[in-house]
Design an enzyme around this catalytic site. Sequence first.
Site, PDB file in Angstrom:
ATOM      1  CB  CYS A 380      -0.986  -0.059   1.162  1.00 26.08           C
ATOM      2  SG  CYS A 380      -2.424   0.990   0.846  1.00 26.08           S
ATOM      3  CG  HIS A 506      -3.538  -3.383   3.299  1.00 23.73           C
ATOM      4  ND1 HIS A 506      -2.425  -2.996   4.004  1.00 23.73           N
ATOM      5  CD2 HIS A 506      -4.157  -2.247   2.937  1.00 23.73           C
ATOM      6  CE1 HIS A 506      -2.379  -1.674   4.082  1.00 23.73           C
ATOM      7  NE2 HIS A 506      -3.419  -1.192   3.436  1.00 23.73           N
ATOM      8  CD  GLU A 508      -1.330  -6.298   5.156  1.00 25.71           C
ATOM      9  OE1 GLU A 508      -1.034  -6.557   3.964  1.00 25.71           O
ATOM     10  OE2 GLU A 508      -1.464  -5.132   5.588  1.00 25.71           O
TER      11      GLU A 508
HETATM   12  N1  GLN Z   1      -1.752   6.827   3.014  1.00 27.31           N
HETATM   13  C1  GLN Z   1      -1.849   6.087   1.801  1.00 27.31           C
HETATM   14  C2  GLN Z   1      -3.200   6.281   1.133  1.00 27.31           C
HETATM   15  O1  GLN Z   1      -4.122   6.755   1.747  1.00 27.31           O
HETATM   16  C3  GLN Z   1      -1.585   4.606   2.041  1.00 27.31           C
HETATM   17  C4  GLN Z   1      -2.571   3.955   2.961  1.00 27.31           C
HETATM   18  C5  GLN Z   1      -2.123   2.608   3.443  1.00 27.31           C
HETATM   19  O2  GLN Z   1      -0.949   2.268   3.398  1.00 27.31           O
HETATM   20  N2  GLN Z   1      -3.034   1.803   3.960  1.00 27.31           N
HETATM   21  O3  GLN Z   1      -3.346   5.987  -0.027  1.00 27.31           O
END
Ligand code: GLN
Length: 547
Positions: A380, A506, A508
Amino acid sequence: MTKHIFVTGGVASGLGKGITGSSLGRLLKARGLRVTMQKFDPYINVDPGTMNPFEHGEVFVTDDGGETDLDLGHYERFIDEPLTKDSNATTGSIYQAVLAAERHGDYLGKTVQVIPHITDEIKRRIRRLATADTDVVITEVGGTAGDIEILPFLEAIRQMRLDAGRGNVCYVHVTLVPFIGPSGEQKTKPTQHSVTELRSRGIQPDAVVLRSEEPIDTALREKISRLCDVELSGVVNAPDASNLYEIPLILHEEGLDRYVCEILGLSNLEPDLQSWSSLVDRIEGSTSKVRIGIIGKYVSLPDAYMSVVEALRHGGYQHAADIEIEWIQAEDVEGLLAGGRLGHLDGMIIPGGFGERGIEGKIAAAHYARENEIPCLGICLGLQVMVTEFCRNELGLVGANSREFDPTTAHPVVDLMDSQRDVTDMGGTMRLGLYPARLLEGTKAAAMYGEALIYERHRHRYEVNNDYRAPMEEQGLRCSGLSPDGRLVEFIELETHPFWVGTQAHPEFKSRPDRPAPLFQGLVEAALSRAEGRNPKLLESSAESVD
Ligand code: GLN
């Protein structure tokens, strides 16, 4: 008729109620029962989505985009069932529902009170999970017996015994038996007090799970049985275990599942724990050491990366690798690099996160990994950082950044999509929950997943800016996975690197101990070859173990 198990905790927080409930869930599932789980959290926030990870640990995301308590991650990993938003309720969300009904006039002028209105709403949440295709609902009440905040929850679960019928409800109370050094004794008094507290709320536990450092002897169990009025076979000991996944087997040895099933009239079934036992054997036989650095902002509270750590360990189990995690504060990276102190890592993860702090350190880490062929997985925010690094250093875009961190950058390589630009309520703009991605044939991502169309969970606002896609690809950074309409970059990878892979998702959250998320498995594999390449002795010993 769906059966209910309620798990409460006493004496101290952090005793592993979530793991105890999850382990019991796994044992019931091993008997062929259809199990689901839920967590009640006593705080006033409507959900943990807006809570600081330093305070609350990770926010676990469900398929349907629920931002939930990290215990749901344990539930999913143990019972291997996808849960939904409905599996987590907070005091705030319960009051919100009751207040909305009150404003709507649903209470017909009545005085709205904790009992029955709040407790009825809590029971509605419990019953909502008791569907025709669920045999057992396990409900964990967060907090500790004696907390003011959990009283409505205790009252609701007390009433459930009458509502659902005595034979359909079982109460399990998890407490601590501390070892007091100077007297050299394990002490039962805190457990007695905690059970007394629970009974003062009208709940007599059917079973108590005693957490302790060392095993508890029979005399102590008998004492607790007598004083807490719990049958001896319901007094179960769960001493500290070397790994989480062993706990279902420990509780089974202790007879917890058999005892609970007797109470619930489910004792005609025998559990099949063969595959879980072989998983635990595999975990215990994991010997090759692999050092993975996690470069994060919240590293002083590893709970903030709970699912990342678990997914990494799952990847390790698959390769018999014992993962040694090095927590690296993102802000320290530049200093560490100046001292040449990251080269010993076999791999690194740049996990998700919000906010600017530590971003430059993460970019420096991604750069170092790229230049030095260190396997690196960006999750992410990690992907966004990798894209930024690549654009700055390979495309020569000075000051390239995500608009999240530099709203006036000349090169917003990561940006909000047009549809999100004018939204002022940030609460409504996250891409949350399960989304599909199409993986490009011939890429590492496609090879790791073994499928072309995959689904992963998301929780972010920003995306790779499509204006920079072509130049990035020309320089060798492939967009190896896209949303099916081709508009969103979901995966990136560097063709000429052993493993420099990022995902906007994500992965995970969907990892399971016996079915690791493909990218984590891939990272561990690449890290193992780096470790072996640097230490030929390791190679010899792993060859021996194959013989
Ligand atoms: N802050 C980044 C976004 O809003 C990544 C968010 C995250 O890593 N979950 O896109």
